[in-house]
Scaffold this motif. Structure first.
Motif, PDB file in Angstrom:
ATOM      1  N   GLY A  57      -8.836  37.662  70.982  1.00 28.10           N
ATOM      2  CA  GLY A  57      -9.305  38.701  71.884  1.00 28.10           C
ATOM      3  C   GLY A  57      -8.643  40.032  71.624  1.00 28.10           C
ATOM      4  O   GLY A  57      -7.769  40.174  70.762  1.00 28.10           O
ATOM      5  N   ARG A  58      -9.048  41.025  72.390  1.00 29.77           N
ATOM      6  CA  ARG A  58      -8.494  42.362  72.220  1.00 29.77           C
ATOM      7  C   ARG A  58      -7.003  42.417  72.538  1.00 29.77           C
ATOM      8  O   ARG A  58      -6.287  43.274  72.008  1.00 29.77           O
ATOM      9  CB  ARG A  58      -9.234  43.356  73.130  1.00 29.77           C
ATOM     10  N   ASP A  59      -6.559  41.511  73.397  1.00 26.08           N
ATOM     11  CA  ASP A  59      -5.146  41.504  73.746  1.00 26.08           C
ATOM     12  C   ASP A  59      -4.306  40.763  72.713  1.00 26.08           C
ATOM     13  O   ASP A  59      -3.094  40.630  72.868  1.00 26.08           O
ATOM     14  CB  ASP A  59      -4.944  40.879  75.134  1.00 26.08           C
ATOM     15  N   GLY A  60      -4.949  40.283  71.656  1.00 30.40           N
ATOM     16  CA  GLY A  60      -4.229  39.588  70.596  1.00 30.40           C
ATOM     17  C   GLY A  60      -4.107  38.099  70.806  1.00 30.40           C
ATOM     18  O   GLY A  60      -3.602  37.383  69.930  1.00 30.40           O
ATOM     19  N   THR A  61      -4.571  37.614  71.974  1.00 32.70           N
ATOM     20  CA  THR A  61      -4.500  36.182  72.235  1.00 32.70           C
ATOM     21  C   THR A  61      -5.548  35.440  71.409  1.00 32.70           C
ATOM     22  O   THR A  61      -6.723  35.817  71.397  1.00 32.70           O
ATOM     23  CB  THR A  61      -4.732  35.886  73.721  1.00 32.70           C
ATOM     24  N   VAL A  62      -5.117  34.390  70.726  1.00 31.08           N
ATOM     25  CA  VAL A  62      -6.064  33.593  69.955  1.00 31.08           C
ATOM     26  C   VAL A  62      -6.891  32.756  70.912  1.00 31.08           C
ATOM     27  O   VAL A  62      -6.345  31.994  71.723  1.00 31.08           O
ATOM     28  CB  VAL A  62      -5.331  32.686  68.948  1.00 31.08           C
ATOM     29  N   ARG A  63      -8.207  32.921  70.838  1.00 30.05           N
ATOM     30  CA  ARG A  63      -9.103  32.229  71.766  1.00 30.05           C
ATOM     31  C   ARG A  63      -9.617  30.910  71.192  1.00 30.05           C
ATOM     32  O   ARG A  63      -9.739  29.930  71.923  1.00 30.05           O
ATOM     33  CB  ARG A  63     -10.293  33.134  72.099  1.00 30.05           C
ATOM     34  N   ALA A  64      -9.946  30.901  69.910  1.00 34.94           N
ATOM     35  CA  ALA A  64     -10.585  29.707  69.343  1.00 34.94           C
ATOM     36  C   ALA A  64     -10.462  29.727  67.828  1.00 34.94           C
ATOM     37  O   ALA A  64     -10.108  30.751  67.219  1.00 34.94           O
ATOM     38  CB  ALA A  64     -12.057  29.643  69.757  1.00 34.94           C
ATOM     39  N   VAL A  65     -10.756  28.576  67.243  1.00 38.57           N
ATOM     40  CA  VAL A  65     -10.937  28.488  65.794  1.00 38.57           C
ATOM     41  C   VAL A  65     -12.343  27.951  65.551  1.00 38.57           C
ATOM     42  O   VAL A  65     -12.866  27.170  66.349  1.00 38.57           O
ATOM     43  CB  VAL A  65      -9.891  27.573  65.115  1.00 38.57           C
ATOM     44  N   ILE A  66     -12.947  28.397  64.465  1.00 41.30           N
ATOM     45  CA  ILE A  66     -14.265  27.899  64.081  1.00 41.30           C
ATOM     46  C   ILE A  66     -14.046  26.755  63.085  1.00 41.30           C
ATOM     47  O   ILE A  66     -13.489  26.963  62.009  1.00 41.30           O
ATOM     48  CB  ILE A  66     -15.133  28.999  63.448  1.00 41.30           C
ATOM     49  N   VAL A  67     -14.469  25.562  63.486  1.00 43.90           N
ATOM     50  CA  VAL A  67     -14.234  24.368  62.678  1.00 43.90           C
ATOM     51  C   VAL A  67     -15.544  23.923  62.046  1.00 43.90           C
ATOM     52  O   VAL A  67     -16.569  23.804  62.731  1.00 43.90           O
ATOM     53  CB  VAL A  67     -13.638  23.232  63.532  1.00 43.90           C
ATOM     54  N   GLY A  68     -15.525  23.690  60.738  1.00 43.08           N
ATOM     55  CA  GLY A  68     -16.676  23.152  60.040  1.00 43.08           C
ATOM     56  C   GLY A  68     -16.612  21.637  60.046  1.00 43.08           C
ATOM     57  O   GLY A  68     -15.621  21.049  59.612  1.00 43.08           O
ATOM     58  N   VAL A  69     -17.676  21.010  60.546  1.00 41.75           N
ATOM     59  CA  VAL A  69     -17.714  19.558  60.684  1.00 41.75           C
ATOM     60  C   VAL A  69     -18.819  18.993  59.812  1.00 41.75           C
ATOM     61  O   VAL A  69     -19.943  19.517  59.806  1.00 41.75           O
ATOM     62  CB  VAL A  69     -17.952  19.149  62.159  1.00 41.75           C
ATOM     63  N   GLY A  70     -18.523  17.904  59.084  1.00 42.48           N
ATOM     64  CA  GLY A  70     -19.537  17.251  58.271  1.00 42.48           C
ATOM     65  C   GLY A  70     -19.816  18.032  56.999  1.00 42.48           C
ATOM     66  O   GLY A  70     -19.070  18.923  56.605  1.00 42.48           O
ATOM     67  N   GLY A  71     -20.918  17.691  56.359  1.00 43.11           N
ATOM     68  CA  GLY A  71     -21.291  18.352  55.114  1.00 43.11           C
ATOM     69  C   GLY A  71     -20.441  17.864  53.957  1.00 43.11           C
ATOM     70  O   GLY A  71     -19.627  16.944  54.061  1.00 43.11           O
ATOM     71  N   PHE A  72     -20.639  18.525  52.803  1.00 49.90           N
ATOM     72  CA  PHE A  72     -19.908  18.174  51.580  1.00 49.90           C
ATOM     73  C   PHE A  72     -19.550  19.452  50.859  1.00 49.90           C
ATOM     74  O   PHE A  72     -20.429  20.256  50.534  1.00 49.90           O
ATOM     75  CB  PHE A  72     -20.764  17.289  50.676  1.00 49.90           C
ATOM     76  N   LEU A  73     -18.241  19.660  50.641  1.00 50.72           N
ATOM     77  CA  LEU A  73     -17.750  20.876  50.002  1.00 50.72           C
ATOM     78  C   LEU A  73     -18.255  22.118  50.734  1.00 50.72           C
ATOM     79  O   LEU A  73     -18.555  23.145  50.122  1.00 50.72           O
ATOM     80  CB  LEU A  73     -18.157  20.928  48.520  1.00 50.72           C
ATOM     81  N   GLY A  74     -18.383  21.985  52.057  1.00 51.24           N
ATOM     82  CA  GLY A  74     -18.822  23.135  52.846  1.00 51.24           C
ATOM     83  C   GLY A  74     -20.320  23.269  52.963  1.00 51.24           C
ATOM     84  O   GLY A  74     -20.808  24.080  53.742  1.00 51.24           O
ATOM     85  N   MET A  75     -21.098  22.484  52.220  1.00 51.36           N
ATOM     86  CA  MET A  75     -22.551  22.578  52.266  1.00 51.36           C
ATOM     87  C   MET A  75     -23.092  21.675  53.381  1.00 51.36           C
ATOM     88  O   MET A  75     -22.719  20.505  53.476  1.00 51.36           O
ATOM     89  CB  MET A  75     -23.156  22.170  50.920  1.00 51.36           C
ATOM     90  N   GLY A  76     -23.987  22.209  54.200  1.00 57.56           N
ATOM     91  CA  GLY A  76     -24.626  21.425  55.237  1.00 57.56           C
ATOM     92  C   GLY A  76     -23.731  21.092  56.410  1.00 57.56           C
ATOM     93  O   GLY A  76     -24.054  20.219  57.223  1.00 57.56           O
ATOM     94  N   GLU A  77     -22.601  21.780  56.545  1.00 63.25           N
ATOM     95  CA  GLU A  77     -21.701  21.479  57.645  1.00 63.25           C
ATOM     96  C   GLU A  77     -22.144  22.201  58.911  1.00 63.25           C
ATOM     97  O   GLU A  77     -22.860  23.197  58.868  1.00 63.25           O
ATOM     98  CB  GLU A  77     -20.269  21.877  57.291  1.00 63.25           C
ATOM     99  N   LYS A  78     -21.679  21.682  60.019  1.00 62.34           N
ATOM    100  CA  LYS A  78     -21.943  22.279  61.329  1.00 62.34           C
ATOM    101  C   LYS A  78     -20.682  22.983  61.785  1.00 62.34           C
ATOM    102  O   LYS A  78     -19.589  22.425  61.698  1.00 62.34           O
ATOM    103  CB  LYS A  78     -22.340  21.191  62.325  1.00 62.34           C
ATOM    104  N   GLU A  79     -20.808  24.201  62.281  1.00 60.87           N
ATOM    105  CA  GLU A  79     -19.651  24.942  62.773  1.00 60.87           C
ATOM    106  C   GLU A  79     -19.583  24.846  64.294  1.00 60.87           C
ATOM    107  O   GLU A  79     -20.595  24.983  64.988  1.00 60.87           O
ATOM    108  CB  GLU A  79     -19.712  26.406  62.339  1.00 60.87           C
ATOM    109  N   VAL A  80     -18.368  24.606  64.794  1.00 64.72           N
ATOM    110  CA  VAL A  80     -18.130  24.482  66.236  1.00 64.72           C
ATOM    111  C   VAL A  80     -16.942  25.358  66.610  1.00 64.72           C
ATOM    112  O   VAL A  80     -15.924  25.371  65.897  1.00 64.72           O
ATOM    113  CB  VAL A  80     -17.837  23.010  66.621  1.00 64.72           C
ATOM    114  N   ALA A  81     -17.056  26.082  67.720  1.00 63.89           N
ATOM    115  CA  ALA A  81     -15.938  26.873  68.229  1.00 63.89           C
ATOM    116  C   ALA A  81     -15.042  25.956  69.053  1.00 63.89           C
ATOM    117  O   ALA A  81     -15.469  25.402  70.076  1.00 63.89           O
ATOM    118  CB  ALA A  81     -16.447  28.039  69.066  1.00 63.89           C
ATOM    119  N   LEU A  82     -13.806  25.770  68.611  1.00 63.54           N
ATOM    120  CA  LEU A  82     -12.864  24.878  69.280  1.00 63.54           C
ATOM    121  C   LEU A  82     -11.780  25.702  69.954  1.00 63.54           C
ATOM    122  O   LEU A  82     -11.129  26.530  69.318  1.00 63.54           O
ATOM    123  CB  LEU A  82     -12.245  23.923  68.244  1.00 63.54           C
ATOM    124  N   ASP A  83     -11.603  25.498  71.262  1.00 69.61           N
ATOM    125  CA  ASP A  83     -10.585  26.232  72.009  1.00 69.61           C
ATOM    126  C   ASP A  83      -9.220  26.071  71.347  1.00 69.61           C
ATOM    127  O   ASP A  83      -8.805  24.961  70.995  1.00 69.61           O
ATOM    128  CB  ASP A  83     -10.506  25.715  73.448  1.00 69.61           C
TER     129      ASP A  83
END
Length: 309
Positions: free
Chosen positions: A87-113
């Motif tokens: 966020g603007r205050d510098g607090t880390v809100r989330a990480v974007i995690v890639g789930v599934g797929g192969f070598l990054g192809m076809g993966e699903k991205e999820v925002a994880l707190d």
């Protein structure tokens, strides 16, 4: 997943919202030590404009790292960190995690707190990223969709596309160099080795040429290039010529380098005037870089000294 190739943002705030386990003061060198095992992240000390030093973890160090369900051997890797959101205050809100797929192809991205993450001590002063979220929870979560106004090149997919373009460009460049430079050079070399300047000359049987005829004969690679003179003919135990010694370089016979060349590599022709023409498939550079002929070394191991065509 490849965002760390494109940015150098430092994540030095907000760690208070995640549990930090283990020795957090171990790293003092900016996260360089132990980089050979690239599965964890490093916390390091740094000085900002504030009077006191602080500690933090580089966002670029987190990108691409696996998220595990446990630090133990039964811990499951449920995805990789593709991005970090703060966020603007510098607090880390989330990480974007890639789930599934192969070598990054076809993966699903999820925002994880970010509060669902913990950092536990691993090997070589690393911190392993651990979560209390299961793979099933991530796979069932609402997919993260990157806003349209964020440039596509900043996404992992965009980075992969750019790398694919670079790879394709490199291949195209190689093909151009090969077609325009390498292949023509090889063709010129082949033409030089098969120059028709000997086509109208009569090839003679090398076995029929006497030693006296060979001595002092000039050896040519093409019509205009001679590589030296025959100084000696080396006879084998069967009484047949095995090699010739060619004096390469020098001036009027002084400071010339003797090089042993296999007799079978020579071709001999009779010129229109009845003179002997000797040719060899070597360049002057090859002869200059060849081992210097020494009788004792040749007698001990001919193959180590002999230049063969």
């Amino acid at each position: 997943m490849l965002r760390h190739l494109l940015a150098t943002t430092a994540l030095v705030a907000g760690l208070s919202t995640a549990a930090i386990a283990g020795d957090t003061a171990a790293m003092k060198d900016g996260g360089q030590t132990g980089a050979k095992n690239d599965t964890g992240v490093y916390e390091f000390e740094l000085h900002t404009l504030a009077p006191d030093a602080t500690t933090g973890i580089l966002a670029t160090n987190m990108v691409g790292k696996p998220v595990l369900t446990s630090r133990n051997a039964d811990g499951e890797e449920i995805g990789d960190i593709n991005d970090v959101v703060f966020g603007r205050d510098g607090t880390v809100r989330a990480v974007i995690v890639g789930v599934g797929g192969f070598l990054g192809m076809g993966e699903k991205e999820v925002a994880l707190d970010f509060t669902r993450l913990s950092f536990v001590s691993g090997q070589e002063n690393q911190l392993i990223v651990v979560t209390d979220v299961s793979r099933q929870e991530l796979e069932g979560a609402t997919p993260y969709e990157r806003p349209d106004y964020i440039p596509h090149w900043m996404t992992a997919e965009g980075a992969r596309e750019q790398m694919d373009k670079v790879t394709a460009s490199a291949k195209d460049t190689y093909e151009t160099v090969r077609k325009e430079a390498i292949d023509p050079a090889k063709q010129r070399l082949d033409e030089a080795m098969a120059d028709p300047w000997t086509a109208e000359k009569t090839e003679v049987d090398a076995a029929s040429v006497s030693t006296d005829e060979l001595i002092d004969s000039t050896v040519y690679t093409n019509q205009d290039t001679d590589i030296g003179d025959v100084a000696e003919v080396l006879i084998g135990k069967d009484g047949k010529a095995q090699a010739v010694v060619i004096d390469v370089g020098g001036f009027l016979g002084f400071n010339a380098k003797p090089v042993a060349v296999s007799y079978s590599s020579l071709k001999m022709f009779e010129t229109e005037n009845g003179d002997l023409l000797v040719t060899a498939p070597f360049t002057k550079e090859q002869l200059e870089n060849a081992p210097t002929y020494e009788p004792a070394a040749y007698k001990s191991n001919p193959d180590a000294v002999l230049l063969k065509g």
